[in-house]
Design a protein around this motif. Structure first.
Motif, short mmCIF file in Angstrom:
data_model
loop_
_atom_site.label_atom_id
_atom_site.label_comp_id
_atom_site.label_asym_id
_atom_site.label_seq_id
_atom_site.Cartn_x
_atom_site.Cartn_y
_atom_site.Cartn_z
N ASN A 105 4.54 6.16 4.22
CA ASN A 105 4.77 6.33 2.77
C ASN A 105 5.88 7.34 2.49
O ASN A 105 6.42 7.37 1.38
N LEU A 106 6.21 8.16 3.47
CA LEU A 106 7.22 9.21 3.30
C LEU A 106 8.58 8.79 3.87
O LEU A 106 9.44 9.63 4.08
N ALA A 107 8.76 7.51 4.10
CA ALA A 107 10.02 7.00 4.64
C ALA A 107 11.17 7.23 3.67
O ALA A 107 10.99 7.24 2.46
N ASP A 191 4.03 0.89 -7.38
CA ASP A 191 5.09 0.12 -6.72
C ASP A 191 4.56 -0.62 -5.49
O ASP A 191 4.99 -1.74 -5.19
N LEU A 192 3.63 0.01 -4.76
CA LEU A 192 3.06 -0.64 -3.58
C LEU A 192 2.09 -1.75 -3.98
O LEU A 192 2.02 -2.79 -3.32
N ALA A 197 1.11 -7.67 -4.49
CA ALA A 197 0.97 -8.84 -5.36
C ALA A 197 2.10 -9.84 -5.12
O ALA A 197 1.88 -11.06 -5.07
N GLU A 198 3.33 -9.32 -4.95
CA GLU A 198 4.49 -10.19 -4.74
C GLU A 198 4.40 -10.97 -3.43
O GLU A 198 4.75 -12.16 -3.35
N THR A 199 3.94 -10.27 -2.39
CA THR A 199 3.95 -10.86 -1.05
C THR A 199 2.64 -11.56 -0.69
O THR A 199 2.59 -12.36 0.24
N GLY A 200 1.57 -11.22 -1.41
CA GLY A 200 0.26 -11.75 -1.06
C GLY A 200 -0.36 -11.06 0.14
O GLY A 200 -1.42 -11.46 0.63
N ASP A 201 0.30 -10.01 0.63
CA ASP A 201 -0.20 -9.26 1.79
C ASP A 201 -1.04 -8.10 1.30
O ASP A 201 -0.53 -7.06 0.90
N THR A 202 -2.35 -8.28 1.31
CA THR A 202 -3.27 -7.24 0.80
C THR A 202 -3.74 -6.29 1.90
O THR A 202 -4.43 -5.32 1.61
N HIS A 203 -3.37 -6.57 3.14
CA HIS A 203 -3.72 -5.68 4.25
C HIS A 203 -2.48 -5.40 5.10
O HIS A 203 -2.40 -5.78 6.27
N THR A 208 4.92 -2.55 7.77
CA THR A 208 5.19 -3.26 6.51
C THR A 208 5.32 -2.28 5.36
O THR A 208 6.23 -2.39 4.53
N ILE A 209 4.41 -1.30 5.29
CA ILE A 209 4.48 -0.28 4.23
C ILE A 209 5.78 0.50 4.34
O ILE A 209 6.45 0.78 3.33
#
Length: 332
Positions: A105-107, A191-192, A197-203, A208-209
């Motif tokens: 998250n700190l990237a 934002d995350l 929601a955009e990608t459908g990737d809930t996990h 990826t994050i």
């Protein structure tokens, strides 16, 4: 020595003396120096949190201590260490390459590792203090090395002991970070949530994050190599729940984040944008067109122009919302 290339705003300033620090021994040599030892010091990392309004008479210590390593692994955490002169983002990427999640998250936060605890950097729901283990520092008066844990560092919102009692009195040389096991993603940020929601990737995975955060930041924030800036210029103000309700009553669209203690963090960028500052300029300093929280050097700006713009924004936001914005960068 010109400091224009050593501050991400690209502001003109000259240092009478600049010392490159590549080890703790270099710091001690400055402390013991007959001339430099008693002189005031300015500690310089990546120069990404600095607004230079004048030439610098102090001895500038340019921190260039390198090194990254995994120091320990326990049942509940990995402990990694990095030299204070390492680029923060490079260390975040390196931890993921080593299979050590927790900093994603700190990237892409600009600056060096040594500056991270000073500022208690944070983004997308995670602050440095959440991943901090300890640090080493050298006292600029005695030359002695000290090790401080999280409690000793007195972390606050974009704040620490190094901006208070130890400001200009101690140099961070190495930082150790604690990356918890098992890894739990921090996804509670607007934002995350949009990316999920955009990608459908809930996990999403840590990688990826990391990629999401980099994409979000690049879309919002200008590259200092292309246009001078110091990232987010103002801290997000924290108000009481009652104050927030009052503002929502007048401005229902205000972006806000409830905090565990009952207070509420407001989005400073939204406040600035609501006052009509996005894209505006004062002299050669301006407000970035895509993110009102970022002030930029449009070419040849002086530190005085940046400060004049910042003060005008502060007065504007205070006049409309009754909130006094506080700058993040150090103004010299």
């Amino acid at each position: 020595m010109s400091l224009r290339e050593h501050n991400s705003f690209g502001l003109p300033a000259v240092a009478r003396t600049l010392v490159r620090v590549r080890s703790e021994a270099d710091v001690r040599r400055v402390v013991d120096h007959p001339e430099f030892g008693r002189a005031p010091k300015l500690i310089l990392g990546g120069g990404s949190n600095l607004v230079l309004t004048r030439d610098v008479d102090a001895v500038v210590l340019k921190i260039e201590i390198e090194g990254r390593r995994l120091v320990a692994e326990t049942e509940d955490a990995w402990i990694v260490e990095a030299g204070a002169g390492e680029r923060w983002h490079d260390v975040v990427a390196w931890t993921l390459d080593q299979g050590l999640p927790g900093l994603e998250n700190l990237a892409l936060i600009p600056g060096t590792v040594g500056a991270a605890p000073v500022q208690n950097i944070g983004a997308y729901g995670v602050e440095l203090k959440d991943r901090f283990h300890s640090l080493d520092a050298v006292d600029l008066i005695t030359g002695r090395s000290v090790t401080l844990d999280a409690a000793m560092c007195r972390f606050g919102y974009r704040d620490s002991l190094f901006k208070q009692d130890l400001a200009g009195k101690s140099v961070v040389t190495r930082v150790r970070l604690r990356l918890p096991k098992p890894w739990v993603p921090a996804l509670g940020y607007l934002d995350l949530e949009r990316k999920m929601a955009e990608t459908g990737d809930t996990h999403p995975s840590a990688r990826t994050i990391f990629d999401w955060v980099c994409a979000i930041r690049r879309a919002k924030l200008p590259d200092p190599a292309a246009i001078g800036n110091a990232g987010s210029f103002f801290k997000n103000p924290v108000v009481s729940a009652e104050q927030c309700r009052d503002i929502i009553g007048r401005d229902p669209e205000i972006v806000h984040y409830p905090l565990p203690d009952g207070s509420v963090k407001l989005a400073a960028g939204w406040l600035i944008d609501a006052c009509g500052w996005k894209g505006k300029s004062v002299g050669r300093a301006g407000v970035y067109e895509r993110q009102a929280l970022v002030l930029v050097n449009r070419g040849g700006a002086s530190g005085a122009e940046v400060v004049t713009l910042a003060r005008a924004i502060q007065e504007s936001v205070y006049g409309r919302f009754g909130i006094r914005l506080e700058p993040e960068p150090v103004i010299v």
